[in-house]
Design a protein around this motif. Sequence first.
Motif, short mmCIF file in Angstrom:
data_model
loop_
_atom_site.label_atom_id
_atom_site.label_comp_id
_atom_site.label_asym_id
_atom_site.label_seq_id
_atom_site.Cartn_x
_atom_site.Cartn_y
_atom_site.Cartn_z
N GLN A 178 -33.91 -10.27 32.68
CA GLN A 178 -32.46 -10.83 33.25
C GLN A 178 -32.80 -11.84 34.09
O GLN A 178 -32.55 -13.14 33.89
CB GLN A 178 -31.67 -9.89 33.74
CG GLN A 178 -30.87 -8.88 32.77
CD GLN A 178 -29.68 -9.83 32.33
OE1 GLN A 178 -28.68 -10.12 33.21
NE2 GLN A 178 -29.41 -10.27 31.27
N SER B 64 -31.26 -14.18 31.82
CA SER B 64 -29.63 -14.11 31.86
C SER B 64 -29.17 -15.59 31.91
O SER B 64 -28.42 -16.05 31.04
CB SER B 64 -29.27 -13.66 32.95
OG SER B 64 -29.58 -13.95 34.22
N SER C 18 -30.73 -8.06 27.44
CA SER C 18 -29.30 -7.58 27.46
C SER C 18 -29.30 -6.01 27.21
O SER C 18 -28.14 -5.58 27.47
CB SER C 18 -28.63 -7.99 26.16
OG SER C 18 -29.31 -7.68 25.17
N SER D 256 -27.36 -14.80 28.79
CA SER D 256 -26.14 -13.97 28.96
C SER D 256 -24.76 -14.46 28.79
O SER D 256 -23.70 -13.95 28.68
CB SER D 256 -26.24 -13.15 30.44
OG SER D 256 -27.40 -12.45 30.43
#
Length: 569
Positions: A233, A180, A337, A126
Amino acid sequence: MMILSTALSLCRRTQAQIHMEDEPPPQGVSAKALEATLLSALKMLDVGKWPIFSLCSPEEIKLIRQACVFGSAGNEVLYATENHEVFVLGMNCSGCLGTGDMQSTIEPRRLDSLCGKKIACLSYGSGPHVVLATEEGEVYTWGHNAYSQLGNGTTNHGFIPCQVSTNLVNKKVIEVACGSHHSMVLTSDGEVYTWGYNNSGQVGSGSTANQPIPRRVTSCLQNKIVVNIACGQMCSMAVVENGEVYVWGYNGNGQLGLGSSGNQPTPCRIAALQGIRVQRVACGYAHTLVLTDEGQIYAWGANSYGQLGTGNKSNQSYPTTVIVDKDRVVEIAACHSAHTSAAKTQSGQVYMWGQCRGQSVTFPHLTHFACTDDVFACFATPAVMWRLLSVEPDDHLTVAQSLKKEFDNPETADLKFLVDGKYIHVHKVLLKIRCEHFRSVLNNDDEIIEMSEFSYPVYRAFLEYLYTDNIRLPPEDAIGLLDLATLYRENRLKKLCQQTIKQGICEENAIALLSAAVKYEAQDLEEFCFRFCINHLTVVTQTQGFADMDHDLLKNFISKASRVGAFRN
């Protein structure tokens, strides 16, 4: 940065538009050369659905063999060409393009350090950060590194791709996955290594301390051979060779499938899947999908957008069966995502569910797509790729591709049209199958048919349409094709012609296109051209086309324009 952001927001050219720009094959080219050209074109990646590729020229797109669109808004891309050169373009957040700086670019920039290395797989986080493995099993990382997710022992951002070697020496990495801000790789001998952010136990070390370098995940995976990995994530998943699934990390939404919401700092087997042999696992933002060896899907975790496909929006902490189709599922897709899920069946049907363009789709919905990648290009937020997209390795051609290849091929054709002194080679049986006009007029003993009613570009475009379902003509020639479509009663072709004309209208040709629409009784096109003329009235009335306008058409135009108030002060 602002210039690039604006450019990206305006880029919406579709693959169909890219095809429209291609010129017809040149005359005088040998059949073998033409076939080679067409086969090369068929090996292009269909990347036109991702807006960022509008920044690339058609020539650049033709060379792409692998690509991955990533970033918080799908504003970064890495791609490799047919000769294994690697290029990047986009916003370059946190130096994630690997160009040595943080400058955004709307022009493809070459990554010399990766050129010549064949890319096997790629994943991204991320920040974003990027983890890439080559076919030789080497691992390279770059980009955001505040949580040591690059695995180089520091927290400094990486502006160029650097090889990760600590604890991976003599190891061949065959799969990579990113959460992430953590990273995971799978080696050819079935071992899993992780590093990076670990606030919820997602690196599986047994603690919540960040891990700056790769370390093998052991615990109950110590003597297991892992065959597939995935990251949400802040969680991690591994499938072992006997079909068991092991999970660890954040579990606040039940995404570990353990029947609870407590975090898990070390790998734990999903007991609810006992007796079920899992082949693949895919993770969304906070939900999980698995595919069994019998072609069934199970899902669990967050469900606020219907991403579990259960018909409701309630989270599930236990594996739940997803009913996609009576057909066997062969592929599942999700990425950390997004809150979107997709699947492909054995018969080639693609389904999607979850967050789709802001809407919540709670049951698997049949799409018109041919691959799950298109679901994420057109419906996921952001429009990223869930995997490294690659050209199919084999040379198998579909029926449609085979027909396209054989158009105007003198080696297999049994009929020639002579138009404006040029030959167009076709196949009688296909023409009879595809067109009612030819079914009634073609004879088995026909070898050459002279055509004088239409020009060569128009008639060639028509015949090519019968092989491809597409037309490639400028709007002025599309008028002639519209005439042909009307004469032959080809209603779909008529609609395509009208679309082409609408896309190509301008002040100079607006009156000519309006006249054609009136002549061929294309009322929708006539109204479109009329509105265009009214909206650009000052310039249109100064063109030669307006000066040469047919008297009756001019009279009707002025009358209609007056009724809509075009001449009021």
